[in-house]
Design a protein around this motif. Sequence first.
Motif, PDB file in Angstrom:
ATOM      1  N   ARG A   1       4.913   7.327  -2.211  1.00 16.62           N
ATOM      2  CA  ARG A   1       3.678   8.026  -2.565  1.00 16.62           C
ATOM      3  C   ARG A   1       3.974   9.384  -3.176  1.00 16.62           C
ATOM      4  O   ARG A   1       3.358   9.801  -4.164  1.00 16.62           O
TER       5      ARG A   1
ATOM      6  N   THR B   1       0.841  -1.197   0.000  1.00 18.92           N
ATOM      7  CA  THR B   1       0.000   0.000   0.000  1.00 18.92           C
ATOM      8  C   THR B   1       0.875   1.244   0.000  1.00 18.92           C
ATOM      9  O   THR B   1       2.027   1.209   0.464  1.00 18.92           O
TER      10      THR B   1
ATOM     11  N   GLN C   1      -0.301   3.979   1.469  1.00 15.39           N
ATOM     12  CA  GLN C   1      -0.794   4.744   2.606  1.00 15.39           C
ATOM     13  C   GLN C   1       0.159   4.620   3.791  1.00 15.39           C
ATOM     14  O   GLN C   1       0.966   3.696   3.876  1.00 15.39           O
TER      15      GLN C   1
END
Length: 397
Positions: A363, A353, A355
């Motif tokens: 990210r 992920t 996140q």
Amino acid sequence: MSDTTAPSTMSATPKPNLPQRAIGLWIVTVWIAAVGITNLLSAVTPGVSERMEWLRAIFPFEVSAGGNLFAALSGFFLLSLATNLLRRKRLAWWLAVFLLGISLSSHLVKGLDYEEGLLSLGLFVLLLPMRHQFTAQSDRPSIAQGVRVLIGALLFTLAYGTAGFFLLDQEFSTRFNFWQAIGQTLAMFFTLDQAGLEPTTRFGRFFATSIYLVGASTLSYALWMLWRPVILRGIPATDEERQRAKAIVQRYGRSSLAHLTLLSDKSYYFSPSGESVIAYVPKGRGAVALGDPIGPETDVTPAIAGFVRFCHRNDWHPAFYQTHPDYLDQYHRLGFKSVKIGEEAIVDLQRFTLQGKAGRNLRNAVNRLTKYRHLKCLRQPIPKHRESKTGECEFRG
């Protein structure tokens, strides 16, 4: 995301040659080199007059002279085989046996030189019971092989001409010392009139012509060896082997390298059980395997051990590139040494992920890339017939 070490391993296993076999191979190598040199010297010296008188009643001069030429050429090819015999090459054994037969016949035809013939016959008899020791396959053609043979051909032809002019000076109007013999040989390669050479005997005229014949034969062979890697581009594995390897890879392949083992440059070794495959590329004196054996885990050790024996039979040094750390103990027990060359990142897609704090750097990089692609699209919009119904730019990967 986890890291898996990917070390390269290199064999430290000694070759399983018994001392007696190693000594026998060295005796054969030295002996065949001696036969080659003897043939060269015998080809540039006329036979004993009494024996030649007896031969003239059976063979014309051209046949006897041809024996000199074949003695010289068989000497060159025997010298070129010496190293391959030491490496137990099967094809080298066959060629040596064939050439020794030619050598023996040449000595008898050219002047009943049974002394030199016995040297060839003795090696012929020695090689016959040793045929089971010559199991190694021939190496792949390479430019380096061709270059070595080319240099050897030039040196052999130079030695043939130099020895002849130095030892046969009575056959010519000019007496040659060693350096003059070298100069005369070199001059004949660059002049059409034999550099003013004047033979005074029939054998002298034959020898002068034979220099061109020996040079043309040895250099033609060298050029073939040089171009052979370009001409012979055949696939290293058969279609049947590729299909068999593909089935094993599809069933047991679990590393990121598994699909690379099916590329066209790979050869395959199958374990004694036939359940595992090792993809390798022979290179010079080595055979480099890509990754671990692919197959059931219970067959890993037998596959590695079998590959080591296979390489030893072919006089190759085995190595495994980018192996899995789970099998290091098996490699070490079989005599390999490991060298770490890096780490391979493995991503668990089920848990991955962007996140959270751990994914912040990645990210941010993804956001910058997305923004850059969007701005670039606005500056250079795609044609109308490729725009979406909403009027926004389409991104095409």
